[in-house]
Design a protein around this motif. Structure first.
Motif, PDB file in Angstrom:
ATOM      1  N   GLY A  72      -2.707  35.494  38.333  1.00 46.04           N
ATOM      2  CA  GLY A  72      -3.308  35.745  39.644  1.00 46.04           C
ATOM      3  C   GLY A  72      -3.023  36.830  40.652  1.00 46.04           C
ATOM      4  N   ASP A  73      -1.669  36.743  40.751  1.00 44.69           N
ATOM      5  CA  ASP A  73      -1.159  38.078  41.552  1.00 44.69           C
ATOM      6  C   ASP A  73      -1.628  39.360  40.570  1.00 44.69           C
ATOM      7  OD1 ASP A  73      -0.101  36.209  43.407  1.00 44.69           O
ATOM      8  OD2 ASP A  73       1.795  36.524  42.457  1.00 44.69           O
ATOM      9  N   ILE A  74      -1.322  39.355  39.451  1.00 45.46           N
ATOM     10  CA  ILE A  74      -1.636  40.720  38.478  1.00 45.46           C
ATOM     11  C   ILE A  74      -3.107  41.126  38.686  1.00 45.46           C
ATOM     12  CG2 ILE A  74      -1.392  41.570  36.508  1.00 45.46           C
ATOM     13  CD1 ILE A  74       1.065  39.997  35.854  1.00 45.46           C
ATOM     14  N   GLY A  75      -3.847  39.853  38.670  1.00 45.49           N
ATOM     15  CA  GLY A  75      -5.383  39.881  38.651  1.00 45.49           C
ATOM     16  C   GLY A  75      -5.835  40.519  40.025  1.00 45.49           C
ATOM     17  N   ARG A  76      -5.210  40.141  41.073  1.00 49.63           N
ATOM     18  CA  ARG A  76      -5.515  40.812  42.237  1.00 49.63           C
ATOM     19  C   ARG A  76      -5.473  42.426  42.578  1.00 49.63           C
ATOM     20  NH1 ARG A  76      -4.688  35.380  43.726  1.00 49.63           N
ATOM     21  NH2 ARG A  76      -2.274  35.695  43.833  1.00 49.63           N
ATOM     22  N   LEU A  77      -4.058  42.534  41.589  1.00 47.68           N
ATOM     23  CA  LEU A  77      -3.606  44.180  41.571  1.00 47.68           C
ATOM     24  C   LEU A  77      -4.615  44.765  41.146  1.00 47.68           C
ATOM     25  CD1 LEU A  77       0.197  43.927  41.019  1.00 47.68           C
ATOM     26  CD2 LEU A  77      -0.817  44.641  43.143  1.00 47.68           C
ATOM     27  N   PHE A  78      -5.027  44.341  39.883  1.00 48.20           N
ATOM     28  CA  PHE A  78      -6.132  44.994  38.938  1.00 48.20           C
ATOM     29  C   PHE A  78      -7.553  45.276  39.941  1.00 48.20           C
ATOM     30  CE2 PHE A  78      -3.398  44.530  35.407  1.00 48.20           C
ATOM     31  CZ  PHE A  78      -3.784  45.692  34.468  1.00 48.20           C
ATOM     32  N   ILE A  79      -7.977  44.161  40.636  1.00 46.74           N
ATOM     33  CA  ILE A  79      -9.169  44.154  41.210  1.00 46.74           C
ATOM     34  C   ILE A  79      -9.043  45.386  42.548  1.00 46.74           C
ATOM     35  CG2 ILE A  79     -10.343  42.783  42.943  1.00 46.74           C
ATOM     36  CD1 ILE A  79      -9.989  40.415  41.279  1.00 46.74           C
ATOM     37  N   ALA A  80      -7.916  45.315  43.072  1.00 49.00           N
ATOM     38  CA  ALA A  80      -7.562  46.375  43.790  1.00 49.00           C
ATOM     39  C   ALA A  80      -7.861  47.679  43.651  1.00 49.00           C
ATOM     40  CB  ALA A  80      -6.249  46.167  44.670  1.00 49.00           C
ATOM     41  N   GLY A  81      -7.417  47.910  42.324  1.00 45.33           N
ATOM     42  CA  GLY A  81      -7.627  49.275  41.635  1.00 45.33           C
ATOM     43  C   GLY A  81      -9.079  49.441  41.572  1.00 45.33           C
ATOM     44  N   PHE A  82     -10.072  48.665  41.060  1.00 45.89           N
ATOM     45  CA  PHE A  82     -11.426  49.002  40.697  1.00 45.89           C
ATOM     46  C   PHE A  82     -12.050  48.943  42.122  1.00 45.89           C
ATOM     47  CE2 PHE A  82     -10.378  47.242  36.314  1.00 45.89           C
ATOM     48  CZ  PHE A  82     -11.061  48.479  35.744  1.00 45.89           C
ATOM     49  N   GLY A  83     -11.492  47.870  42.996  1.00 42.86           N
ATOM     50  CA  GLY A  83     -12.502  48.151  44.364  1.00 42.86           C
ATOM     51  C   GLY A  83     -11.960  49.263  45.052  1.00 42.86           C
ATOM     52  N   SER A  84     -10.732  49.905  45.026  1.00 43.41           N
ATOM     53  CA  SER A  84     -10.404  51.206  45.804  1.00 43.41           C
ATOM     54  C   SER A  84     -11.331  52.165  45.230  1.00 43.41           C
ATOM     55  CB  SER A  84      -8.907  51.430  45.225  1.00 43.41           C
ATOM     56  OG  SER A  84      -8.638  52.952  45.962  1.00 43.41           O
ATOM     57  N   SER A  85     -11.541  52.218  43.803  1.00 44.40           N
ATOM     58  CA  SER A  85     -12.326  53.230  43.168  1.00 44.40           C
ATOM     59  C   SER A  85     -13.975  53.218  43.642  1.00 44.40           C
ATOM     60  CB  SER A  85     -12.312  52.867  41.694  1.00 44.40           C
ATOM     61  OG  SER A  85     -13.299  54.001  41.109  1.00 44.40           O
ATOM     62  N   MET A  86     -14.243  51.916  44.056  1.00 49.01           N
ATOM     63  CA  MET A  86     -15.512  51.599  44.508  1.00 49.01           C
ATOM     64  C   MET A  86     -15.756  52.167  45.919  1.00 49.01           C
ATOM     65  SD  MET A  86     -17.662  47.970  44.602  1.00 49.01           S
ATOM     66  CE  MET A  86     -16.364  47.421  45.726  1.00 49.01           C
ATOM     67  N   LEU A  87     -14.713  51.751  46.685  1.00 48.44           N
ATOM     68  CA  LEU A  87     -14.741  51.936  48.147  1.00 48.44           C
ATOM     69  C   LEU A  87     -14.537  53.418  48.591  1.00 48.44           C
ATOM     70  CD1 LEU A  87     -13.155  48.649  49.611  1.00 48.44           C
ATOM     71  CD2 LEU A  87     -15.628  49.026  49.538  1.00 48.44           C
ATOM     72  N   PHE A  88     -13.528  53.877  48.028  1.00 42.86           N
ATOM     73  CA  PHE A  88     -13.185  55.262  48.409  1.00 42.86           C
ATOM     74  C   PHE A  88     -13.578  56.308  47.442  1.00 42.86           C
ATOM     75  CE2 PHE A  88      -9.542  52.289  49.872  1.00 42.86           C
ATOM     76  CZ  PHE A  88     -10.083  52.541  51.287  1.00 42.86           C
ATOM     77  N   GLY A  89     -13.956  56.007  45.996  1.00 39.98           N
ATOM     78  CA  GLY A  89     -14.239  56.929  45.286  1.00 39.98           C
ATOM     79  C   GLY A  89     -15.390  57.759  45.467  1.00 39.98           C
ATOM     80  N   THR A  90     -16.187  57.172  46.040  1.00 46.05           N
ATOM     81  CA  THR A  90     -17.464  57.813  46.386  1.00 46.05           C
ATOM     82  C   THR A  90     -17.421  58.944  47.443  1.00 46.05           C
ATOM     83  OG1 THR A  90     -18.898  55.984  45.778  1.00 46.05           O
ATOM     84  CG2 THR A  90     -20.054  57.777  46.927  1.00 46.05           C
ATOM     85  N   ILE A  91     -16.309  58.596  48.349  1.00 48.06           N
ATOM     86  CA  ILE A  91     -16.190  59.392  49.362  1.00 48.06           C
ATOM     87  C   ILE A  91     -15.504  60.437  49.082  1.00 48.06           C
ATOM     88  CG2 ILE A  91     -14.854  59.448  51.887  1.00 48.06           C
ATOM     89  CD1 ILE A  91     -15.402  56.530  52.276  1.00 48.06           C
ATOM     90  N   VAL A  92     -14.483  60.075  48.368  1.00 49.10           N
ATOM     91  CA  VAL A  92     -13.508  61.311  47.705  1.00 49.10           C
ATOM     92  C   VAL A  92     -14.478  62.325  46.822  1.00 49.10           C
ATOM     93  CG1 VAL A  92     -11.751  62.027  46.133  1.00 49.10           C
ATOM     94  CG2 VAL A  92     -11.343  59.938  48.038  1.00 49.10           C
ATOM     95  N   GLY A  93     -15.344  61.590  46.186  1.00 51.14           N
ATOM     96  CA  GLY A  93     -16.307  62.613  45.262  1.00 51.14           C
ATOM     97  C   GLY A  93     -17.170  63.456  46.147  1.00 51.14           C
ATOM     98  N   SER A  94     -17.714  62.859  47.333  1.00 52.90           N
ATOM     99  CA  SER A  94     -18.408  63.732  48.035  1.00 52.90           C
ATOM    100  C   SER A  94     -17.532  64.638  48.726  1.00 52.90           C
ATOM    101  CB  SER A  94     -18.932  62.894  49.230  1.00 52.90           C
ATOM    102  OG  SER A  94     -19.809  61.855  48.669  1.00 52.90           O
ATOM    103  N   LEU A  95     -16.379  64.553  49.150  1.00 51.54           N
ATOM    104  CA  LEU A  95     -15.515  65.632  49.645  1.00 51.54           C
ATOM    105  C   LEU A  95     -15.173  66.479  48.652  1.00 51.54           C
ATOM    106  CD1 LEU A  95     -12.813  63.571  51.562  1.00 51.54           C
ATOM    107  CD2 LEU A  95     -14.645  65.108  52.466  1.00 51.54           C
ATOM    108  N   ALA A  96     -15.069  66.200  47.297  1.00 53.86           N
ATOM    109  CA  ALA A  96     -14.938  67.148  46.148  1.00 53.86           C
ATOM    110  C   ALA A  96     -16.257  68.434  46.131  1.00 53.86           C
ATOM    111  CB  ALA A  96     -14.870  66.595  44.663  1.00 53.86           C
ATOM    112  N   ASP A  97     -17.405  67.874  46.370  1.00 51.96           N
ATOM    113  CA  ASP A  97     -18.568  68.807  46.368  1.00 51.96           C
ATOM    114  C   ASP A  97     -18.494  69.537  47.651  1.00 51.96           C
ATOM    115  OD1 ASP A  97     -19.774  67.733  44.289  1.00 51.96           O
ATOM    116  OD2 ASP A  97     -20.922  66.226  45.085  1.00 51.96           O
ATOM    117  N   LYS A  98     -17.963  68.941  48.685  1.00 58.51           N
ATOM    118  CA  LYS A  98     -17.994  69.856  50.003  1.00 58.51           C
ATOM    119  C   LYS A  98     -16.812  70.658  50.095  1.00 58.51           C
ATOM    120  CE  LYS A  98     -18.136  68.972  55.140  1.00 58.51           C
ATOM    121  NZ  LYS A  98     -19.038  70.286  55.336  1.00 58.51           N
ATOM    122  N   GLN A  99     -15.530  70.188  49.809  1.00 60.06           N
ATOM    123  CA  GLN A  99     -14.255  70.947  49.923  1.00 60.06           C
ATOM    124  C   GLN A  99     -13.687  71.554  48.723  1.00 60.06           C
ATOM    125  OE1 GLN A  99     -12.954  71.029  52.972  1.00 60.06           O
ATOM    126  NE2 GLN A  99     -14.476  69.684  53.804  1.00 60.06           N
ATOM    127  N   GLY A 100     -14.264  71.194  47.486  1.00 58.57           N
ATOM    128  CA  GLY A 100     -14.077  72.107  46.346  1.00 58.57           C
ATOM    129  C   GLY A 100     -13.602  71.064  45.254  1.00 58.57           C
TER     130      GLY A 100
END
Length: 462
Positions: A72-100
């Protein structure tokens, strides 16, 4: 049983080698020395970046279990990775277009190095931070590098056809050969040298640092649309409008989410599918065989992409249909093959059928990556490329998080059946994409004759 896997691995090796050696002049593309240098530089960096990711894969779960965490603990760690990619990935991707995009690739290296460092701590909060950093890094890996490559390729004035060559080579090396070598190297570090399960993460950090050292002096910076100084919200709006207004982009995003969601689900399910009664499996050998199958697929893709026909939109609907059938095999075998009741032992007859089916699926994965890259380079607008590509990953990450959270709630045959349906849907959507693309191509060809007849020039926005 070892002979069974050796024969499978050896047979696939010979097929891959035969495909590479049998390429005709029709499969080879005449390229310039300048492009060759550019391509090789990118392939070295991309291979190092992928090695930093592949080295970690085999021992993430094992390391967490060694620190005393339960499923269960390990599953939550894996979910955190995919959730982080979902929540922050789009923002970081947009910054890549804008900042380089070059800065984004360097950020990938730094974020993943920091993620590797956190693996030295047995503290759950520190490991959770590492998963968040890893999720951000994953979004950058699958968007910033490709965005930089496409923009730089056209900025240097290279032939658009040559882009397919870079894509296919990148997948053949980064997702095939490097994956096999990384898995074997990680095994040597942990088992043969006895350096412990954290050693592959240290090796990954070193390779990522080398990649960053190569990027800094040899890569030039490129951006999205340099004529606009959009803020982050405006960049999101540009991406959303592009997806909503162009059916080709929307279809491409849906196809990518359906296939990659099924692929990541497969990664979690293949082990229990092949060993339902805790059969003794050579996991390293199976992983290497899967990666070799993926190399076979990328080699096939390179031949297909080098030719004017069939079009990528055409053959991919067949690839999706085949991959749909392979992931339906666990359901078929549960009805047609008597299940084994003996605990332990070697792989069953039904397991062997699934193994070969899964190898075919991995070959489909090898064809998918360079082909989807080719289609993205054709249809996604340059001004918001990274942002749109990360938009595509939002439904993917939601789907994977749901699967991880409910992985023990449904029988494994139901999970595979769901993935098979998603892949069949991808095949149908790919058919629609082919039709829409053909309509736009025919309109583009008709415009010159229309303009000549009417005596005026009217640009067509495709």
């Amino acid at each position: 049983m070892e002979l069974f896997y050796c024969l499978a691995f050896g047979g696939l090796s010979m097929v891959v080698a035969a495909l590479e050696l049998s390429k005709t002049n029709k499969d080879r593309v005449a390229i310039s020395s300048a492009f060759n240098s550019f391509k090789n530089n990118y392939l070295v960096v991309y291979s190092l970046a992928m090695a930093g990711d592949w080295l970690q894969g085999p021992y993430v779960y094992y390391l967490y279990s060694q620190y005393g965490f339960d499923k269960g603990d390990i599953g939550r760690l894996f979910i955190a990775g995919f959730g982080s990619s979902m929540l922050f990935g789009t923002i970081v991707g947009s910054l890549a277009d804008k900042q380089g995009r070059k800065r984004a690739c360097v950020t990938y290296c730094i974020a993943y190095i920091l993620s590797c460092i956190t693996k030295h701590s047995p503290e759950y909060k520190v490991l959770m931070l590492g998963r968040v950093l890893g999720g951000i890094a994953t979004s950058l890996l699958f968007s910033a590098f490709e965005s930089w490559l496409v923009a730089e390729h056209f900025k240097k004035g290279f032939d658009p056809q040559w882009l397919s060559l870079t894509f296919s080579k990148a997948i053949f090396l980064g997702n095939g050969l490097v994956a096999i070598i990384s898995g074997l190297f990680a095994n040597v570090l942990v088992d043969n040298l006895g350096l412990g399960p954290v050693a592959p993460f240290d090796a990954a950090a070193i390779l990522l640092a080398i990649a960053m050292v190569i990027i800094l002096p040899s890569w030039s910076e490129n951006y999205g649309d340099p004529s606009e100084s959009n803020d982050l919200i405006a960049q999101f709006k540009v991406a959303a409008v592009a997806i909503a207004s162009d059916e080709k982009i929307a279809l491409l995003g849906a196809i990518q989410s359906l296939f990659e969601g099924s692929m990541y689900t497969f990664v979690f399910l293949w082990t229990p599918a092949l060993s339902p009664n805790d059969e003794d499996l050579p996991h390293g050998f199976i992983f290497a065989t899967f990666m070799l199958s993926s190399m076979l697929g990328s080699s096939i893709a390179s031949r297909l992409l080098a030719r004017p026909t069939p079009k990528v939109e055409s053959y991919m609907q067949i690839v999706f249909a085949i991959s749909s059938f392979t992931l339906m095999l666990p359901t078929f075998t549960s009805f047609l093959v008597a299940p084994s009741t003996e605990n332990g032992g070697s792989i069953s007859f039904g397991g062997r059928i699934l193994f070969f089916g899964f190898c075919v699926f991995e070959a489909s994965v090898g064809i998918f990556w360079p082909s989807i890259m080719k289609m993205r380079s054709q249809y996604i607008p340059e001004e918001a490329r990274s942002t749109i590509m990360n938009f595509f990953r939002i439904p993917l990450n939601i789907f994977v998080c749901i699967v991880l959270y409910n992985v023990s709630a449904f029988p494994i045959t139901v999970m595979f059946g769901m993935c098979s349906i998603f892949l069949f849907m991808a095949s149908i959507l790919q058919r629609r994409l082919m039709v829409v693309a053909e309509i736009h191509r025919s309109r583009a060809q008709d415009w010159p004759s229309l303009n000549e007849r009417d005596g005026e020039t009217a640009p067509l926005n495709i």
